[in-house]
Design a protein around this motif. Structure first.
Motif, PDB file in Angstrom:
ATOM      1  N   GLY A  90      -8.809  -0.783  -0.831  1.00 16.11           N
ATOM      2  CA  GLY A  90      -7.821  -0.635  -1.891  1.00 16.11           C
ATOM      3  C   GLY A  90      -8.030   0.562  -2.797  1.00 16.11           C
ATOM      4  O   GLY A  90      -7.222   0.788  -3.696  1.00 16.11           O
ATOM      5  N   ARG A 102       0.829   4.048  -2.854  1.00 18.32           N
ATOM      6  CA  ARG A 102       0.537   5.434  -2.500  1.00 18.32           C
ATOM      7  C   ARG A 102       1.631   6.367  -2.992  1.00 18.32           C
ATOM      8  O   ARG A 102       1.360   7.409  -3.595  1.00 18.32           O
ATOM      9  CB  ARG A 102       0.367   5.571  -0.984  1.00 18.32           C
ATOM     10  CG  ARG A 102      -0.162   6.949  -0.587  1.00 18.32           C
ATOM     11  CD  ARG A 102      -0.148   7.184   0.898  1.00 18.32           C
ATOM     12  NE  ARG A 102       1.231   7.427   1.289  1.00 18.32           N
ATOM     13  CZ  ARG A 102       1.917   6.726   2.174  1.00 18.32           C
ATOM     14  NH1 ARG A 102       1.367   5.732   2.802  1.00 18.32           N
ATOM     15  NH2 ARG A 102       3.160   6.999   2.453  1.00 18.32           N
ATOM     16  N   ARG A 104       0.836  -1.214   0.000  1.00 18.66           N
ATOM     17  CA  ARG A 104       0.000   0.000   0.000  1.00 18.66           C
ATOM     18  C   ARG A 104       0.865   1.256   0.000  1.00 18.66           C
ATOM     19  O   ARG A 104       0.573   2.230  -0.686  1.00 18.66           O
ATOM     20  CB  ARG A 104      -0.926   0.008   1.206  1.00 18.66           C
ATOM     21  CG  ARG A 104      -2.072  -0.956   1.105  1.00 18.66           C
ATOM     22  CD  ARG A 104      -2.888  -0.924   2.405  1.00 18.66           C
ATOM     23  NE  ARG A 104      -3.845  -1.980   2.460  1.00 18.66           N
ATOM     24  CZ  ARG A 104      -5.087  -1.893   2.002  1.00 18.66           C
ATOM     25  NH1 ARG A 104      -5.504  -0.779   1.467  1.00 18.66           N
ATOM     26  NH2 ARG A 104      -5.900  -2.913   2.081  1.00 18.66           N
ATOM     27  N   ILE A 120      -5.059   5.526   0.833  1.00 17.69           N
ATOM     28  CA  ILE A 120      -5.559   4.245   0.344  1.00 17.69           C
ATOM     29  C   ILE A 120      -6.495   3.685   1.402  1.00 17.69           C
ATOM     30  O   ILE A 120      -6.095   3.486   2.552  1.00 17.69           O
ATOM     31  CB  ILE A 120      -4.426   3.249   0.047  1.00 17.69           C
ATOM     32  CG1 ILE A 120      -3.499   3.804  -1.024  1.00 17.69           C
ATOM     33  CG2 ILE A 120      -4.995   1.905  -0.377  1.00 17.69           C
ATOM     34  CD1 ILE A 120      -2.351   2.895  -1.379  1.00 17.69           C
TER      35      ILE A 120
END
Length: 155
Positions: free
Chosen positions: A117, A83, A79, A113
């Motif tokens: 998702g 990002r 993540r 995020i």
């Protein structure tokens, strides 16, 4: 619980009998000390092994499995990488859009995020020498990026 106690008593008794016989057969000296150490380890294991079978179900509610922890860490790293990539690409897009409009600027983007998702742009900061043209760019970027005008700051 009674079954666990029975199993512990049986395993400790068996280990004690085994240890007593082993110690009786070994002559005094360094070998006897090594056997005594081995018997002690076997006694500890005879206590721990039955408990090991009883503890994981009780602790599983409180202690996550190692695989779950590793997966969570991998998800967090993934993540963060996504990002950062979205932030960099969006900043580059804003700078290119500004350059196409004749505005020299630098952009900084902050993205979020969600757990599902989805990526969203939380804030945009634009440093431009021409504030009037940058305000027009802010309106355009608000529509294109789906970011509220109040989240696009011009410096």
């Amino acid at each position: 619980m009674i079954e666990l106690m029975r199993q512990i008593i049986l395993s400790v008794t068996a280990a004690s009998l085994f240890g007593a016989v082993a110690l009786a057969l070994v002559p005094d000296g360094a070998l006897k000390e090594a056997v005594r150490l081995g018997v002690g380890i076997v006694l500890v294991l005879s206590l721990v092994l039955p408990l090991r079978a009883a503890l994981p179900p009780a602790l599983s509610e409180f202690v996550p499995e190692a695989a779950e922890v590793q997966q969570d860490v991998a998800d967090d790293v993934y993540r963060a990488a996504i990002r950062e990539q979205v932030e960099a690409q969006t900043a580059a897009y804003i700078e290119q859009a500004a350059a196409d409009g004749g505005i020299a600027c630098t952009a900084q983007v902050t993205a979020d995020i969600a757990q599902d998702g989805t990526v969203s742009i939380a804030a945009v900061s634009i440093r431009a020498a021409d504030a009037d043209r940058a305000r027009a760019l802010r309106e355009r970027l608000s529509e294109e990026l789906g970011v509220p005008v109040s989240s696009i700051r011009i410096e």
